[in-house]
Design a protein around this motif. Structure first.
Motif, PDB file in Angstrom:
ATOM      1  N   ALA A 220       0.766  -1.145  -0.015  1.00 15.10           N
ATOM      2  CA  ALA A 220      -0.040   0.003  -0.006  1.00 15.10           C
ATOM      3  C   ALA A 220       0.988   1.417   0.088  1.00 15.10           C
ATOM      4  N   PRO A 221       1.790   1.357   0.730  1.00 16.65           N
ATOM      5  CA  PRO A 221       2.846   2.621   0.903  1.00 16.65           C
ATOM      6  C   PRO A 221       3.330   2.830  -0.601  1.00 16.65           C
ATOM      7  N   ASN A 222       3.443   1.861  -1.250  1.00 18.38           N
ATOM      8  CA  ASN A 222       4.147   1.812  -2.438  1.00 18.38           C
ATOM      9  C   ASN A 222       3.364   1.806  -3.884  1.00 18.38           C
ATOM     10  N   ILE A 223       1.997   2.366  -3.708  1.00 19.85           N
ATOM     11  CA  ILE A 223       1.246   2.249  -4.688  1.00 19.85           C
ATOM     12  C   ILE A 223       1.296   3.793  -5.438  1.00 19.85           C
ATOM     13  N   ASP A 224       1.659   3.570  -6.515  1.00 18.51           N
ATOM     14  CA  ASP A 224       1.989   4.829  -7.628  1.00 18.51           C
ATOM     15  C   ASP A 224       0.655   5.142  -8.047  1.00 18.51           C
ATOM     16  N   LYS A 225      -0.055   6.153  -7.709  1.00 20.04           N
ATOM     17  CA  LYS A 225      -1.236   6.773  -8.162  1.00 20.04           C
ATOM     18  C   LYS A 225      -1.148   7.432  -9.370  1.00 20.04           C
ATOM     19  N   LYS A 226       0.051   7.944  -9.647  1.00 19.10           N
ATOM     20  CA  LYS A 226       0.356   8.631 -10.676  1.00 19.10           C
ATOM     21  C   LYS A 226       0.367   7.831 -12.180  1.00 19.10           C
ATOM     22  N   GLY A 320      -8.800   4.814  -0.933  1.00 16.49           N
ATOM     23  CA  GLY A 320      -9.415   5.618  -1.805  1.00 16.49           C
ATOM     24  C   GLY A 320      -8.994   5.374  -3.278  1.00 16.49           C
ATOM     25  N   ILE A 321      -8.575   4.255  -3.722  1.00 22.63           N
ATOM     26  CA  ILE A 321      -7.910   3.972  -5.060  1.00 22.63           C
ATOM     27  C   ILE A 321      -8.770   3.156  -5.908  1.00 22.63           C
ATOM     28  N   MET A 344      -5.537  -1.297 -18.193  1.00 18.60           N
ATOM     29  CA  MET A 344      -5.080  -1.362 -16.738  1.00 18.60           C
ATOM     30  C   MET A 344      -4.567   0.217 -16.290  1.00 18.60           C
ATOM     31  N   LYS A 345      -4.080   0.854 -17.300  1.00 16.95           N
ATOM     32  CA  LYS A 345      -3.601   2.257 -17.122  1.00 16.95           C
ATOM     33  C   LYS A 345      -4.429   3.113 -16.244  1.00 16.95           C
ATOM     34  N   GLU A 346      -5.858   2.949 -16.267  1.00 15.21           N
ATOM     35  CA  GLU A 346      -6.761   3.859 -15.604  1.00 15.21           C
ATOM     36  C   GLU A 346      -6.785   3.432 -14.262  1.00 15.21           C
ATOM     37  N   ASN A 347      -6.215   2.323 -13.802  1.00 17.63           N
ATOM     38  CA  ASN A 347      -6.156   1.702 -12.386  1.00 17.63           C
ATOM     39  C   ASN A 347      -5.062   2.417 -11.691  1.00 17.63           C
ATOM     40  N   ASP A 348      -5.460   2.664 -10.190  1.00 17.94           N
ATOM     41  CA  ASP A 348      -4.238   2.814  -9.563  1.00 17.94           C
ATOM     42  C   ASP A 348      -3.504   1.534  -9.159  1.00 17.94           C
ATOM     43  N   LEU A 349      -4.348   0.632  -8.929  1.00 14.71           N
ATOM     44  CA  LEU A 349      -3.689  -0.577  -8.561  1.00 14.71           C
ATOM     45  C   LEU A 349      -4.315  -1.780  -9.319  1.00 14.71           C
ATOM     46  N   THR A 350      -3.602  -2.613  -9.887  1.00 10.61           N
ATOM     47  CA  THR A 350      -3.989  -3.809 -10.729  1.00 10.61           C
ATOM     48  C   THR A 350      -3.431  -5.107 -10.116  1.00 10.61           C
ATOM     49  N   VAL A 351      -4.222  -5.897  -9.562  1.00 11.80           N
ATOM     50  CA  VAL A 351      -3.686  -7.229  -8.899  1.00 11.80           C
ATOM     51  C   VAL A 351      -3.744  -8.427  -9.670  1.00 11.80           C
ATOM     52  N   VAL A 352      -2.860  -9.051  -9.851  1.00  9.55           N
ATOM     53  CA  VAL A 352      -3.073 -10.340 -11.029  1.00  9.55           C
ATOM     54  C   VAL A 352      -2.462 -11.496  -9.998  1.00  9.55           C
ATOM     55  N   VAL A 353      -3.291 -12.548  -9.632  1.00  5.84           N
ATOM     56  CA  VAL A 353      -2.934 -13.795  -9.019  1.00  5.84           C
ATOM     57  C   VAL A 353      -2.686 -14.687 -10.329  1.00  5.84           C
ATOM     58  N   TYR A 354      -1.296 -15.296 -10.396  1.00  7.98           N
ATOM     59  CA  TYR A 354      -1.026 -15.974 -11.411  1.00  7.98           C
ATOM     60  C   TYR A 354      -0.553 -17.589 -10.748  1.00  7.98           C
ATOM     61  N   HIS A 401       5.321  -2.034 -18.086  1.00  6.66           N
ATOM     62  CA  HIS A 401       6.530  -1.240 -18.253  1.00  6.66           C
ATOM     63  C   HIS A 401       6.277   0.095 -19.403  1.00  6.66           C
ATOM     64  N   ALA A 402       5.628  -0.551 -20.488  1.00  4.05           N
ATOM     65  CA  ALA A 402       5.060   0.504 -21.553  1.00  4.05           C
ATOM     66  C   ALA A 402       4.474   1.802 -21.111  1.00  4.05           C
ATOM     67  N   LEU A 403       3.467   1.381 -20.137  1.00  6.39           N
ATOM     68  CA  LEU A 403       2.721   2.102 -19.572  1.00  6.39           C
ATOM     69  C   LEU A 403       3.191   3.109 -18.543  1.00  6.39           C
ATOM     70  N   GLY A 404       4.509   2.591 -18.299  1.00  8.64           N
ATOM     71  CA  GLY A 404       5.160   3.506 -17.193  1.00  8.64           C
ATOM     72  C   GLY A 404       4.631   2.920 -15.643  1.00  8.64           C
ATOM     73  N   MET A 405       3.752   1.825 -15.589  1.00  9.41           N
ATOM     74  CA  MET A 405       3.485   1.443 -14.338  1.00  9.41           C
ATOM     75  C   MET A 405       4.684   0.837 -13.250  1.00  9.41           C
ATOM     76  N   ARG A 406       4.532   1.158 -12.057  1.00  8.26           N
ATOM     77  CA  ARG A 406       5.269   0.349 -11.013  1.00  8.26           C
ATOM     78  C   ARG A 406       4.939  -1.014 -10.779  1.00  8.26           C
ATOM     79  N   LEU A 407       5.853  -1.830 -10.873  1.00  4.38           N
ATOM     80  CA  LEU A 407       5.784  -3.309 -10.822  1.00  4.38           C
ATOM     81  C   LEU A 407       6.179  -3.820  -9.290  1.00  4.38           C
ATOM     82  N   VAL A 408       5.178  -4.933  -8.850  1.00  3.22           N
ATOM     83  CA  VAL A 408       5.353  -5.483  -7.529  1.00  3.22           C
ATOM     84  C   VAL A 408       5.311  -6.886  -7.890  1.00  3.22           C
ATOM     85  N   ILE A 409       6.363  -7.756  -7.408  1.00  5.72           N
ATOM     86  CA  ILE A 409       6.382  -9.265  -7.930  1.00  5.72           C
ATOM     87  C   ILE A 409       6.335  -9.827  -6.357  1.00  5.72           C
ATOM     88  N   THR A 410       5.477 -10.749  -6.056  1.00  7.64           N
ATOM     89  CA  THR A 410       5.298 -11.175  -4.681  1.00  7.64           C
ATOM     90  C   THR A 410       4.832 -12.558  -4.911  1.00  7.64           C
TER      91      THR A 410
END
Length: 515
Positions: A220-226, A320-321, A344-354, A401-410
């Motif tokens: 949560a503290p590392n969500i890039d809203k921009k 509020g995201i 997904m560019k419209e989202n503040d946060l996109t979560v995918v479980v794979y 990456h092309a959309l400039g999104m931050r990435l979290v792998i966990t």
């Protein structure tokens, strides 16, 4: 006589003339220089078999020169020579894959011994890696005897994984056997550590990041809203598997934060991943959301409400995201999401479980062909890497990456290759998992489990008043006395999760920003 060409780099090279003459009489060719910059030029111009490198030089330091040389000649053996016994220098040098480490003043016989150790048998990477691990072995053994905090366990596990991946590339089975025994000893000590401290972690402030605190404390503290943030939860991804996926990510992303967090017990999807998304422990989920939580003996899927759990946590945290959640369990749905990922560019946060890695571990149990393809940890890592670089998930990461999104792998938990059966007896309602059991009237070998008589003590639900939990240690798996030999043969050397091991509990959460 031996055609071995040595480069010796030392700002006081004149004082080493007797050493050089000694080596030349032994048949070695020696080229010398007094600084790192000249050494790098020589490496580019000539072929050397080994480098003796002074650590303390004006201009480029020895460590800086080492890094530069390794970029030019990654397999060239380098022997570090220094006046200092500072531990950080040794750790930095070992981390940069030196072949040997000598403390000044050195005598000619030490130099000769180092040459023989590194070059006599073969000048291949395998000898160098073996030598480095031999050098590190005692230090790991010493660390293992003293480790007494979760931070130290994370560091020790990472070090073991580092050497495991290094030894993957060589053919020295003896060294790998030594490492495997060291990992086994580490898991023995780790089990004792968890057994002693786990309950306190859930009731006190001094604790590692756990499944139910990961989202609140790290993600949560590392969500890039921009620019938006893409969180990929790869089910069942061990730390060593992440390490071999990391090079594929480096073309697009730079790592900004690395956290190793601890999966809760049981290290199983219905517990650990639901905890990740809800921000709650299992007994709290059962109490607050009885329609969403299912116990082991309940019918139906156990992870059907992850999206709802995530929604509730985001509301509880007041974030509020705008967010979306997806779960991918087959190739078709993965390809569909990858094709539409630009939305997904419209989202503040996109979560995918794979789910691929989890499905791979279960397939190893059920399918002979997968048993052959993933016969050990090295093969398991290899097949994971092959999947990843050709997967829809990797395509999504490229698009993120092309959309400039931050990435979290966990991930939610890891897995371990089980080799040792442990007999357990219970009533017919006992849970089915091979690494943990819950139910009433459980009979087991107390030395092979962490037993919790009152599940509420560790925030787990009780199926009935007399239910308890047991968690298998190290690489044990539970087997019933009925049809015991068939059961053991079928499940031995399969990947399981739910119990207590470094591989299952210490798992990665890595934050990347686009390059």
């Amino acid at each position: 006589m031996n055609n071995i060409h040595i480069l010796w780099v030392d700002d006081e090279i004149d004082l080493l003339k007797p050493h050089i003459i000694f080596l030349e009489k032994k048949g070695y060719k020696v080229t010398s220089c007094t600084n790192g910059a000249d050494a790098i030029d020589l490496i580019n111009e000539e072929t050397f078999d080994i480098v003796f490198l002074d650590e303390n030089m004006p201009g480029l330091t020895g460590l800086e020169t080492l890094t530069e040389i390794k970029q030019i000649q990654p397999t060239l053996p380098i022997v570090m020579i220094t006046k200092s016994e500072e531990e950080y220098l040794m750790e930095d040098a070992i981390g940069n894959k030196i072949a040997d480490y000598l403390i000044k003043p050195v005598n000619p016989h030490q130099i000769l011994l180092s040459l023989k150790k590194n070059l006599d048998h073969s000048r291949l990477v395998s000898e160098k890696t073996s030598s480095n691990y031999q050098q590190e072995f005692r230090k790991i053994a010493m660390d293992l005897s003293m480790v007494n905090s979760y931070e130290e366990w994370i560091d020790l596990y990472k070090k073991l994984v580092y050497w495991e991946l290094e030894l993957d590339n060589i053919k020295d089975s003896g060294m790998m056997e030594i490492l495997e025994s060291q990992k086994q000893e580490a898991n023995t000590q780790f089990f004792k550590f968890v057994k002693k401290n786990y309950k306190d972690w859930l009731h006190e402030d001094d604790k590692p990041v756990l499944s139910h605190t990961l989202f609140k404390d790290i993600i949560a503290p590392n969500i890039d809203k921009k620019n938006g943030t893409f969180v990929a939860v790869i089910d069942n991804l061990r730390y060593d598997q992440f390490r071999i996926l990391e090079p594929f990510l480096e073309e697009y992303y730079k790592k900004t934060k690395e956290v190793s967090y601890f999966s809760i017990l049981p290290t199983a999807t219905q517990y650990a991943r639901n905890a990740l998304f809800s921000g709650l422990m299992p007994s709290e989920m059962e109490r607050m959301y009885p329609d969403w939580w299912k116990n082991d003996t309940d019918e139906g899927g156990k992870n059907l409400y992850e999206a709802e759990f995530l929604d509730s946590q985001i509301r509880r945290l007041g974030l509020g995201i705008k967010h979306e959640y997806y779960k991918i369990t087959n190739l078709k749905s993965g390809k569909q999401l990858a094709e539409n990922f630009s939305a997904m560019k419209e989202n503040d946060l996109t979560v995918v479980v794979y789910n691929f890695v989890d499905m791979l571990s279960h397939a190893k149990t059920d399918m002979e062909v997968i048993k052959e393809l993933a016969s050990d940890d090295k093969a398991y890592r290899s097949i994971t890497a092959s999947w990843f670089k050709n997967s829809p998930l990797f395509e999504m990461i490229e698009k993120a990456h092309a959309l400039g999104m931050r990435l979290v792998i966990t991930t939610d938990h890891g897995t371990i290759n089980c080799t040792a059966p442990s007999k357990v007896i219970g009533d017919r309602n006992i849970s089915l998992n091979l690494r943990y059991k819950t139910g009433k009237s459980l009979t087991y070998n107390d030395k092979e489990v962490f037993a919790v008589k009152n599940p509420k003590d560790i925030f787990l639900p009780s199926i009935n008043m007399s239910s308890s939990f047991i968690f298998a240690k190290e690489d044990y798996f539970f087997a019933y006395p009925n049809n015991y030999n068939h059961f053991v043969k079928y499940y031995k050397n399969t990947y399981q999760h739910g119990g207590i091991s470094m591989e299952e509990m210490i798992v990665p959460c890595i934050i990347f920003d686009p390059k």
